[in-house]
Design a protein around this motif. Structure first.
Motif, PDB file in Angstrom:
ATOM      1  N   PHE A   1       0.925  -1.207   0.086  1.00 51.49           N
ATOM      2  CA  PHE A   1      -0.025  -0.128   0.115  1.00 51.49           C
ATOM      3  C   PHE A   1       0.681   1.440   0.124  1.00 51.49           C
ATOM      4  O   PHE A   1       2.044   1.285   0.581  1.00 51.49           O
ATOM      5  CB  PHE A   1      -1.002  -0.091   1.114  1.00 51.49           C
TER       6      PHE A   1
ATOM      7  N   GLU B   1      -0.804   4.586   0.414  1.00 50.80           N
ATOM      8  CA  GLU B   1      -1.285   5.588   1.200  1.00 50.80           C
ATOM      9  C   GLU B   1      -0.888   6.074   2.459  1.00 50.80           C
ATOM     10  O   GLU B   1      -0.014   5.168   3.149  1.00 50.80           O
ATOM     11  CB  GLU B   1      -2.660   5.417   1.351  1.00 50.80           C
TER      12      GLU B   1
ATOM     13  N   GLN C   1      -4.659   8.755   5.694  1.00 55.88           N
ATOM     14  CA  GLN C   1      -5.495   7.910   4.564  1.00 55.88           C
ATOM     15  C   GLN C   1      -5.991   6.798   4.636  1.00 55.88           C
ATOM     16  O   GLN C   1      -7.142   6.286   4.425  1.00 55.88           O
ATOM     17  CB  GLN C   1      -4.816   8.558   3.064  1.00 55.88           C
ATOM     18  N   ARG C   2      -5.053   5.854   5.250  1.00 52.92           N
ATOM     19  CA  ARG C   2      -5.310   4.470   5.271  1.00 52.92           C
ATOM     20  C   ARG C   2      -6.022   3.968   6.462  1.00 52.92           C
ATOM     21  O   ARG C   2      -6.853   3.011   6.227  1.00 52.92           O
ATOM     22  CB  ARG C   2      -4.054   3.717   5.034  1.00 52.92           C
TER      23      ARG C   2
ATOM     24  N   LYS D   1      -9.832   3.641   6.227  1.00 57.15           N
ATOM     25  CA  LYS D   1     -10.052   2.692   5.211  1.00 57.15           C
ATOM     26  C   LYS D   1      -9.896   1.200   5.808  1.00 57.15           C
ATOM     27  O   LYS D   1     -10.527   0.177   5.698  1.00 57.15           O
ATOM     28  CB  LYS D   1      -9.406   2.600   3.966  1.00 57.15           C
ATOM     29  N   GLU D   2      -8.788   1.064   6.618  1.00 56.03           N
ATOM     30  CA  GLU D   2      -8.632  -0.094   7.271  1.00 56.03           C
ATOM     31  C   GLU D   2      -9.636  -0.425   8.165  1.00 56.03           C
ATOM     32  O   GLU D   2     -10.235  -1.787   8.229  1.00 56.03           O
ATOM     33  CB  GLU D   2      -7.125  -0.044   8.054  1.00 56.03           C
TER      34      GLU D   2
ATOM     35  N   CYS E   1     -12.894  -1.414   5.948  1.00 56.79           N
ATOM     36  CA  CYS E   1     -12.676  -3.128   5.467  1.00 56.79           C
ATOM     37  C   CYS E   1     -12.857  -3.933   6.581  1.00 56.79           C
ATOM     38  O   CYS E   1     -13.593  -4.982   6.264  1.00 56.79           O
ATOM     39  CB  CYS E   1     -11.467  -3.137   4.933  1.00 56.79           C
TER      40      CYS E   1
ATOM     41  N   LEU F   1      -0.904  -1.727   9.420  1.00 57.11           N
ATOM     42  CA  LEU F   1      -0.454  -0.456   8.867  1.00 57.11           C
ATOM     43  C   LEU F   1       0.806  -0.006   9.767  1.00 57.11           C
ATOM     44  O   LEU F   1       1.473   0.877   9.253  1.00 57.11           O
ATOM     45  CB  LEU F   1      -1.804   0.520   9.385  1.00 57.11           C
TER      46      LEU F   1
ATOM     47  N   ARG G   1      -9.495  -4.650   1.384  1.00 60.52           N
ATOM     48  CA  ARG G   1      -8.294  -3.621   1.468  1.00 60.52           C
ATOM     49  C   ARG G   1      -7.772  -3.600  -0.002  1.00 60.52           C
ATOM     50  O   ARG G   1      -7.302  -2.707  -0.420  1.00 60.52           O
ATOM     51  CB  ARG G   1      -7.232  -4.371   2.692  1.00 60.52           C
TER      52      ARG G   1
ATOM     53  N   ILE H   1      -7.835   0.433  -0.807  1.00 64.77           N
ATOM     54  CA  ILE H   1      -6.632   0.982  -0.491  1.00 64.77           C
ATOM     55  C   ILE H   1      -5.335   1.144  -1.637  1.00 64.77           C
ATOM     56  O   ILE H   1      -5.387   0.129  -2.192  1.00 64.77           O
ATOM     57  CB  ILE H   1      -6.019   0.407   0.845  1.00 64.77           C
ATOM     58  N   ARG H   2      -5.129   2.210  -1.875  1.00 58.96           N
ATOM     59  CA  ARG H   2      -4.126   2.295  -3.022  1.00 58.96           C
ATOM     60  C   ARG H   2      -2.849   1.572  -2.883  1.00 58.96           C
ATOM     61  O   ARG H   2      -2.313   1.591  -1.578  1.00 58.96           O
ATOM     62  CB  ARG H   2      -3.871   4.023  -3.491  1.00 58.96           C
ATOM     63  N   GLN H   3      -2.242   0.817  -3.765  1.00 56.89           N
ATOM     64  CA  GLN H   3      -1.233   0.125  -3.648  1.00 56.89           C
ATOM     65  C   GLN H   3      -0.396   0.504  -4.988  1.00 56.89           C
ATOM     66  O   GLN H   3      -0.913   0.979  -5.882  1.00 56.89           O
ATOM     67  CB  GLN H   3      -1.397  -1.318  -3.455  1.00 56.89           C
TER      68      GLN H   3
END
Length: 320
Positions: free
Chosen positions: A44, A46, A50-51, A54-55, A58, A128, A289, A293-295
Motif C-alpha cells: 500500500f 497511502e 488516509q489509510r 479505510k482499514e 474494511c 498499518l 483492502r 486502499i491504493r497500492q
C-alpha cells in the motif's frame, strides 16, 4: 583491420543488461489467510491518515459478512443442550430470513459483530503500523500482528461467550462468570489462534518440502484444516466451561456424561465455524483492502476493475 594479415577482426557483441522486471509469483492463498503479514502482499502507498479509516471500514464490512453465520453457529452451540444443535440452528436461520430486524438487532449478532470487527480492525491497524515503521522482516511482522490480533480475538471471545452463557445457556444466570469458565474459554481460543498462525504454516511447509504439494494448495488447505482439527481437541474445554457455569455442583460422573452427550455436536459445530471466521472473513477483509486502499499495482483497485470491465464488455459491444 589487422594491418599485417589484412583480415577483419570480428568483435563479440556486448551483452545488454536484462532490464526486464522479474515478477514475484502470485500467492493467491494469502487472500484467505488471516495471519498473512508479508510486507509485499499488497504494498500500500497511502499515508497513515488516509489509510487508517479505510482499514477500519474494511474490518467493518468483513465483520458484517461473517457475523451472521458465526452468530447462528455459536448461539446454537450454547443452546444445543436445550433441544439439539440442528434444531437451534434451524430456528436461528429462520429468524434471520423471516425476521431480519429481530435477528440483526439481537444480542447474539451484535456481540459477534463486535468480536470480529475488533479482531480484523486490530489486525489491519497492526499491519498499518508495521508498514509505517518500514518493518520488512516477515518473522518480526508476524510476531507483532499475531500477538495483537490474538489478544484482541481471545479477550473479546471470552467476554462474548460469558454473556452467551448467561443469556442463552438455559441455567440460572449468575452475577459473574466463574474463573474456571473464563479460563477454559481462554485455553480454547488460544489453542485456535496458535494452530492458525503457527501450526498451519508448519504443516504447509512440511507438505511442500516433503511431498511436493503446490504452495497455494498446501497453505490454504492447512490454514483451514488445522484449526478445524483443533476444535475437536478443544471441544471438551468448551463443554466443561458451559457445564460448570450451568451446573457448578455436578458430580464427576455427571461431568463425564455431559461430555459424552455433547462432544459430537459441539466439535462438529465449532469446526464448522472456522470456515466463515477464518475463511470467508479473512478473504473478504483482504479483498476489501485490495479494492479500496491504493497500492503500487493500482489495477487491483475496484474502480480500475470496474472501468476495465466496462471498456471490455460494454463499450466494445456497443461499438460492434
Amino acid at each position: 583491420f589487422d594491418t599485417q594479415n589484412k583480415t577483419k577482426l570480428t568483435m563479440a557483441p556486448q551483452q545488454q543488461p536484462d532490464n526486464k522486471k522479474v515478477e514475484e509469483p502470485y500467492f493467491w492463498a494469502r487472500d484467505w489467510e488471516f495471519g498473512d503479514s508479508h510486507f509485499n502482499t499488497h504494498q500500500f502507498i497511502e499515508t497513515a491518515t488516509q489509510r487508517a479509516p479505510k482499514e477500519l471500514g474494511c474490518a467493518f464490512a468483513a465483520s458484517l459478512l461473517v457475523s451472521p453465520l458465526v452468530s447462528i453457529i455459536d448461539k446454537s452451540i450454547v443452546q444445543a443442550g436445550q433441544g439439539g444443535l440442528m434444531k437451534a440452528m434451524a430456528a436461528q436461520t429462520r429468524e434471520m430470513m423471516f425476521q431480519p430486524k429481530t435477528f440483526f438487532g439481537g444480542l447474539s449478532f451484535r456481540l459477534t459483530f463486535v468480536v470480529y470487527f475488533g479482531t480484523y480492525a486490530v489486525a489491519n491497524l497492526a499491519e498499518l503500523m508495521l508498514d509505517v515503521s518500514k518493518v520488512e522482516d516477515d518473522v518480526e511482522r508476524k510476531t507483532y500482528k499475531v500477538s495483537s490480533a490474538s489478544l484482541a480475538n481471545v479477550s473479546l471471545l471470552m467476554w462474548r461467550d460469558s454473556v452467551f452463557a448467561r443469556e442463552f445457556g438455559g441455567g440460572k444466570a449468575k452475577p459473574s462468570t466463574p474463573l474456571r469458565t473464563l479460563g477454559l474459554f481462554g485455553v480454547r481460543d488460544t489453542a485456535t489462534m496458535y494452530s492458525t498462525f503457527y501450526l498451519a504454516p508448519k504443516a504447509a511447509d512440511f507438505l511442500i518440502k516433503e511431498h511436493g504439494v503446490e504452495r497455494n494448495t498446501a497453505e490454504l488447505s492447512m490454514a483451514l484444516a488445522i484449526p478445524m482439527v483443533t476444535q475437536i481437541l478443544t471441544a471438551p474445554c468448551h463443554i466443561h466451561a458451559m457445564d460448570y457455569y450451568n451446573n457448578p455442583t455436578a458430580t464427576t460422573a455427571q461431568r463425564i456424561a455431559a461430555l459424552k452427550n455433547e462432544f459430537g455436536s459441539v466439535s462438529f459445530a465449532r469446526s464448522l465455524r472456522i470456515l466463515p471466521a477464518f475463511g470467508i472473513g479473512s478473504f473478504s477483509n483482504n479483498k476489501f483492502r485490495e479494492f479500496f486502499i491504493r497500492q503500487k499495482d493500482e489495477e487491483k483497485l475496484l474502480g480500475r476493475r470496474v472501468t476495465a470491465f466496462i471498456e471490455t464488455h460494454v463499450t466494445r459491444k456497443s461499438t460492434n
